[in-house]
Design a protein around this motif. Structure first.
Motif, PDB file in Angstrom:
ATOM      1  N   GLU A 105       0.820  -1.223   0.000  1.00 44.82           N
ATOM      2  CA  GLU A 105       0.000   0.000   0.000  1.00 44.82           C
ATOM      3  C   GLU A 105       0.848   1.265   0.000  1.00 44.82           C
ATOM      4  O   GLU A 105       0.418   2.318   0.453  1.00 44.82           O
ATOM      5  CB  GLU A 105      -0.967   0.021   1.198  1.00 44.82           C
ATOM      6  CG  GLU A 105      -2.132  -0.954   1.090  1.00 44.82           C
ATOM      7  CD  GLU A 105      -3.217  -0.500   0.115  1.00 44.82           C
ATOM      8  OE1 GLU A 105      -2.981   0.462  -0.646  1.00 44.82           O
ATOM      9  OE2 GLU A 105      -4.285  -1.121   0.109  1.00 44.82           O
ATOM     10  N   PHE A 131      -3.250   3.270  -2.372  1.00 43.68           N
ATOM     11  CA  PHE A 131      -3.929   4.539  -2.107  1.00 43.68           C
ATOM     12  C   PHE A 131      -2.930   5.687  -2.210  1.00 43.68           C
ATOM     13  O   PHE A 131      -1.849   5.653  -1.633  1.00 43.68           O
ATOM     14  CB  PHE A 131      -4.563   4.534  -0.718  1.00 43.68           C
ATOM     15  CG  PHE A 131      -5.259   5.822  -0.375  1.00 43.68           C
ATOM     16  CD1 PHE A 131      -6.489   6.122  -0.933  1.00 43.68           C
ATOM     17  CD2 PHE A 131      -4.672   6.739   0.483  1.00 43.68           C
ATOM     18  CE1 PHE A 131      -7.132   7.314  -0.646  1.00 43.68           C
ATOM     19  CE2 PHE A 131      -5.304   7.928   0.791  1.00 43.68           C
ATOM     20  CZ  PHE A 131      -6.543   8.214   0.218  1.00 43.68           C
ATOM     21  N   ARG A 153      -9.549  -1.643  -7.761  1.00 42.03           N
ATOM     22  CA  ARG A 153      -9.713  -0.197  -7.628  1.00 42.03           C
ATOM     23  C   ARG A 153      -9.279   0.463  -8.942  1.00 42.03           C
ATOM     24  O   ARG A 153      -8.340  -0.011  -9.575  1.00 42.03           O
ATOM     25  CB  ARG A 153      -8.822   0.352  -6.502  1.00 42.03           C
ATOM     26  CG  ARG A 153      -8.834  -0.479  -5.230  1.00 42.03           C
ATOM     27  CD  ARG A 153      -7.621  -0.153  -4.368  1.00 42.03           C
ATOM     28  NE  ARG A 153      -7.535  -1.034  -3.209  1.00 42.03           N
ATOM     29  CZ  ARG A 153      -6.494  -1.068  -2.377  1.00 42.03           C
ATOM     30  NH1 ARG A 153      -5.451  -0.266  -2.592  1.00 42.03           N
ATOM     31  NH2 ARG A 153      -6.479  -1.883  -1.343  1.00 42.03           N
ATOM     32  N   LEU A 196     -10.330   5.586   0.513  1.00 40.94           N
ATOM     33  CA  LEU A 196     -10.020   4.467  -0.372  1.00 40.94           C
ATOM     34  C   LEU A 196     -11.255   4.114  -1.206  1.00 40.94           C
ATOM     35  O   LEU A 196     -12.377   4.097  -0.686  1.00 40.94           O
ATOM     36  CB  LEU A 196      -9.589   3.264   0.467  1.00 40.94           C
ATOM     37  CG  LEU A 196      -9.087   2.024  -0.267  1.00 40.94           C
ATOM     38  CD1 LEU A 196      -7.720   2.300  -0.904  1.00 40.94           C
ATOM     39  CD2 LEU A 196      -8.985   0.851   0.704  1.00 40.94           C
ATOM     40  N   TYR A 197     -11.071   3.838  -2.484  1.00 38.81           N
ATOM     41  CA  TYR A 197     -12.191   3.594  -3.402  1.00 38.81           C
ATOM     42  C   TYR A 197     -13.148   2.535  -2.863  1.00 38.81           C
ATOM     43  O   TYR A 197     -14.372   2.756  -2.812  1.00 38.81           O
ATOM     44  CB  TYR A 197     -11.660   3.170  -4.770  1.00 38.81           C
ATOM     45  CG  TYR A 197     -12.716   2.604  -5.684  1.00 38.81           C
ATOM     46  CD1 TYR A 197     -13.577   3.437  -6.388  1.00 38.81           C
ATOM     47  CD2 TYR A 197     -12.872   1.227  -5.832  1.00 38.81           C
ATOM     48  CE1 TYR A 197     -14.565   2.926  -7.227  1.00 38.81           C
ATOM     49  CE2 TYR A 197     -13.854   0.696  -6.663  1.00 38.81           C
ATOM     50  CZ  TYR A 197     -14.696   1.548  -7.357  1.00 38.81           C
ATOM     51  OH  TYR A 197     -15.673   1.026  -8.167  1.00 38.81           O
TER      52      TYR A 197
END
Length: 347
Positions: A105, A131, A153, A196-197
Motif C-alpha cells: 500500500e 492509495f 480499484r 479508499l475507493y
C-alpha cells in the motif's frame, strides 16, 4: 565443496565444438544451421541444463518478455492470491508467466515495482493501485501498446481498463438482509483510509440500504480499521456506545477476522454480523459467517481476458468490468428477536 555455476552459452558451444554465435542462432531460430548442428546443440542444452536468458534476448531484439507483471497491496491477503490464480489460469494457455510483487500500500514502492516490470518489457501490466498513487507515468507505455489493467480499484491519472467487484450493490444487499432480520442499529466497520475507493463504495452501499428502509444515517455507527487489531478495537468501541448496534457489517475479510475474534472473546453471540468477502473456514465458525462473497478468481480471469484482447489488437476505449457479488446467508446474521432472547437467557 566447489560452488555450482549455472551453465552459459559458451559452455554449450564448447560442448558441441561450435561458436557461441552458432548456438545462439539455433536457440533463437534467427539464422541458418544444419539439422545435425541443431540436434547436437539441443542435446548439449539438455545435458548441461542450460536456460536461455529470455529477458536479455527480448531487450536485445526489442520485443516483449513472455511475462505478466502484477502488483498487489498485500501478498498475504488470500483475496489477492485467488485473483492471481485467476489471472495465471487464463494467461498460461498463451505461454505467459505471471510475476507478482507487493506494494504494501505504498505508492512509491508500487512505482518502483511497475518500473521494474516495464524495464523487463512485460507483455501485460496489472496493478491493484495503492492509495495515493498517481499512474500518469504509465501513459507513454500504454500509448505504445502495453496492455495496462487495474484491478479492485481504478487507477488515478490514467484512463485504462479496470475490473472491480460490485462493491456498492453487494453491501446494499448485505445491509438490507440485516434490516429484513429486524435490525435497525447496524454498525459499519470499513477499511482505512476512509477515502479508499472500496471503502467509499461500500459505505455508499451501506447508506443506500438504510435510506431505502427509511432509516437515518448515524455517523456514530460508522468507523474504520486496517488490520485485525484495529478492527477488534473498533468493535469494542461500537458496542460500548450508549445505544449500541445490534448488528455489524465488516467492510472486508481482514476487518472481519478482527471483529469475529473480538465477538468470540467477549462471548457476544447476541450481535449479528455480515462481512464483505468470504473467509477461509467461515462455514465452520460458531455461528457460521454470513458474507457478501466476491469472486476473486473471476476478477482475475476478467482482467486477463481484457488484457489479452488488448494484446491481440483491441484498440477500443478503456472500460470497467464489474464482477457481481452474492449474498451467502449463514448463522451469524441472526434475527433481532433471537439475538435479544440470547441476551435475556444469558442474564
Amino acid at each position: 565443496m566447489a560452488a555450482t555455476r549455472r551453465p552459459t552459452l559458451a559452455d554449450v558451444a564448447r560442448e558441441v565444438g561450435v561458436s557461441a554465435k552458432t548456438v545462439s542462432r539455433v536457440l533463437n531460430e534467427d539464422g541458418p544451421s544444419s539439422p545435425q548442428t541443431r540436434e547436437r546443440v539441443l542435446a548439449a542444452v539438455a545435458k548441461l541444463g542450460f536456460q536461455p536468458n529470455l529477458m536479455a534476448r527480448n531487450i536485445r531484439v526489442g520485443g516483449p518478455d513472455t511475462t505478466v507483471g502484477l502488483v498487489v497491496p498485500d501478498l498475504g491477503n488470500p483475496f489477492f492470491g485467488t485473483v492471481a490464480g485467476g489471472i495465471e489460469d487464463a494467461v498460461r494457455a498463451r505461454g505467459l508467466t505471471l510475476l507478482m510483487g507487493s506494494s504494501a500500500e505504498d505508492p512509491e514502492r508500487e512505482h518502483v515495482l511497475t518500473r521494474t516490470f516495464l524495464a523487463r518489457r512485460v507483455s501485460i501490466l496489472m496493478v491493484v493501485p495503492a492509495f495515493g498513487a498517481d499512474h500518469g507515468y504509465l501513459k507513454a507505455p500504454r500509448a505504445a501498446g502495453l496492455p495496462v489493467v487495474f484491478l479492485d480499484r481504478p487507477g488515478v491519472g490514467l484512463s485504462a481498463d479496470c475490473v472491480v467487484s460490485s462493491n456498492r450493490a453487494g453491501v446494499h444487499e448485505g445491509v438490507a438482509h440485516l434490516i429484513a432480520q429486524g435490525h435497525r442499529r447496524i454498525g459499519f466497520i470499513g477499511d482505512l483510509p476512509a477515502k479508499l475507493y472500496t471503502r467509499r463504495e461500500r459505505l455508499a452501499g451501506y447508506r443506500s440500504a438504510l435510506a431505502e428502509a427509511g432509516l437515518p444515517y448515524d455517523r456514530t455507527l460508522t468507523t474504520g480499521a486496517h488490520g485485525q487489531e484495529t478492527a477488534a478495537a473498533a468493535t469494542t468501541e461500537l458496542l460500548g456506545l450508549p445505544d449500541p448496534p445490534t448488528a455489524l457489517f465488516a467492510g472486508n475479510n481482514i476487518v472481519a477476522m478482527g471483529v469475529v475474534a473480538q465477538l468470540a472473546g467477549a462471548a457476544r453471540k447476541d450481535v449479528a454480523l455480515v462481512t464483505f468477502d468470504d473467509l477461509p473456514l467461515a462455514e465452520v465458525l460458531e455461528p457460521a459467517l454470513t458474507v457478501v462473497a466476491q469472486d476473486p478468481a473471476a476478477i482475475g480471469e476478467a482482467a486477463a481476458r481484457t488484457a489479452l484482447a488488448r494484446l491481440d489488437g483491441d484498440r477500443s476505449r478503456s472500460r470497467t468490468v464489474t464482477v457481481p457479488t452474492r449474498l451467502v446467508v449463514r448463522g451469524s446474521s441472526r434475527p433481532l428477536r433471537r439475538a435479544r432472547t440470547a441476551v435475556d437467557m444469558s442474564g
